[in-house]
Design a protein around this motif. Structure first.
Motif, PDB file in Angstrom:
ATOM      1  N   ARG A  32       0.588   3.823  -2.830  1.00 40.45           N
ATOM      2  CA  ARG A  32       0.423   5.352  -2.477  1.00 40.45           C
ATOM      3  C   ARG A  32       1.586   6.146  -3.015  1.00 40.45           C
ATOM      4  O   ARG A  32       1.452   7.170  -3.454  1.00 40.45           O
ATOM      5  CB  ARG A  32       0.461   5.794  -1.075  1.00 40.45           C
ATOM      6  CG  ARG A  32      -0.082   6.910  -0.587  1.00 40.45           C
ATOM      7  CD  ARG A  32      -0.245   7.271   0.976  1.00 40.45           C
ATOM      8  NE  ARG A  32      -1.233   5.716   0.859  1.00 40.45           N
ATOM      9  CZ  ARG A  32      -1.467   4.755   2.024  1.00 40.45           C
ATOM     10  NH1 ARG A  32       0.101   4.685   2.322  1.00 40.45           N
ATOM     11  NH2 ARG A  32      -1.928   3.671   2.228  1.00 40.45           N
TER      12      ARG A  32
ATOM     13  N   LEU B 131       1.023  -1.231  -0.079  1.00 39.64           N
ATOM     14  CA  LEU B 131      -0.125  -0.203  -0.025  1.00 39.64           C
ATOM     15  C   LEU B 131       0.945   1.360  -0.260  1.00 39.64           C
ATOM     16  O   LEU B 131       0.513   2.639  -0.867  1.00 39.64           O
ATOM     17  CB  LEU B 131      -0.988  -0.157   1.112  1.00 39.64           C
ATOM     18  CG  LEU B 131      -2.381  -0.741   1.201  1.00 39.64           C
ATOM     19  CD1 LEU B 131      -2.695  -0.699   2.561  1.00 39.64           C
ATOM     20  CD2 LEU B 131      -3.158  -1.136   0.106  1.00 39.64           C
ATOM     21  N   ALA B 132       1.603   0.910   0.638  1.00 44.15           N
ATOM     22  CA  ALA B 132       2.774   2.248   1.056  1.00 44.15           C
ATOM     23  C   ALA B 132       3.531   2.393  -0.388  1.00 44.15           C
ATOM     24  O   ALA B 132       3.408   3.405  -1.032  1.00 44.15           O
ATOM     25  CB  ALA B 132       3.557   2.250   1.434  1.00 44.15           C
TER      26      ALA B 132
ATOM     27  N   GLU C 273       1.321   8.981  -5.754  1.00 50.44           N
ATOM     28  CA  GLU C 273       1.716  10.375  -5.162  1.00 50.44           C
ATOM     29  C   GLU C 273       2.704  11.108  -6.112  1.00 50.44           C
ATOM     30  O   GLU C 273       3.061  12.465  -6.442  1.00 50.44           O
ATOM     31  CB  GLU C 273       2.177  11.068  -3.348  1.00 50.44           C
ATOM     32  CG  GLU C 273       0.620   9.964  -3.130  1.00 50.44           C
ATOM     33  CD  GLU C 273       0.968  10.629  -1.950  1.00 50.44           C
ATOM     34  OE1 GLU C 273       2.288  10.242  -1.178  1.00 50.44           O
ATOM     35  OE2 GLU C 273       0.045   9.982  -0.703  1.00 50.44           O
TER      36      GLU C 273
END
Length: 164
Positions: A158, A154-155, A162
């Motif tokens: 993300r 998930l990181a 971003e």
């Protein structure tokens, strides 16, 4: 009990017929009143003679059959593989083949090649290998997989979004 599942998109008669034939020779060996095998067969004209079956199962019944099974027999579909691994159920996989009109392309062959390295997953390339694998008396459970994405994944997603 062996739980056979072919997914929801296409029938996989070669797999279902092979397990049905095996069940016909092993039905009398069952020590309980439980059938030797149950199959979710999809939309097909073939009707198993030696095992209980349904075209499709509602999600709750599918999960119940999966949890009760000592072995899952399946095509190389990721949904079935992930569910079996989450439940830590041994799984015997036979990939569909495009040349036999069982699928649109041979993506399951690539999946099966990768699966061979994982404990608790047995890959059968044909009916003879499938039948031989069904003769085993013990199965190794696969490693459990998470039902959700790891924090690390998930990181990474993300950060990609971003930054992008």
């Amino acid at each position: 009990m062996i739980f056979v599942t072919v997914g929801t998109q296409l029938p996989f008669d070669r797999l279902v017929q092979a397990v049905d034939a095996w069940a016909g020779t092993h039905a009398s060996e069952a020590e309980t009143s439980e059938p030797a095998a149950f199959a979710q067969i999809g939309a097909t004209a073939y009707r198993p003679r030696h095992m209980e079956w349904a075209d499709y199962l509602p999600a709750a019944q599918f999960r119940q059959k999966l949890e009760a099974a000592s072995l899952i027999v399946s095509h190389a579909g990721m949904g079935n593989l992930l569910m079996a691994m989450q439940a830590q159920k041994p799984i015997l996989v036979m990939p569909r083949r495009a040349a036999l009109n069982e699928t649109r392309n041979d993506h399951q062959l690539a999946t099966a090649t990768w699966l061979r390295q994982l404990p608790g997953i047995i890959v059968a390339d044909d009916i003879d290998e499938l039948t031989a694998a069904l003769q085993r008396s013990e199965w190794q459970a696969p490693q459990m997989v998470r039902a959700d994405a790891s924090p690390e994944l998930l990181a990474a997603v993300r950060a990609f979004i971003e930054e992008g």
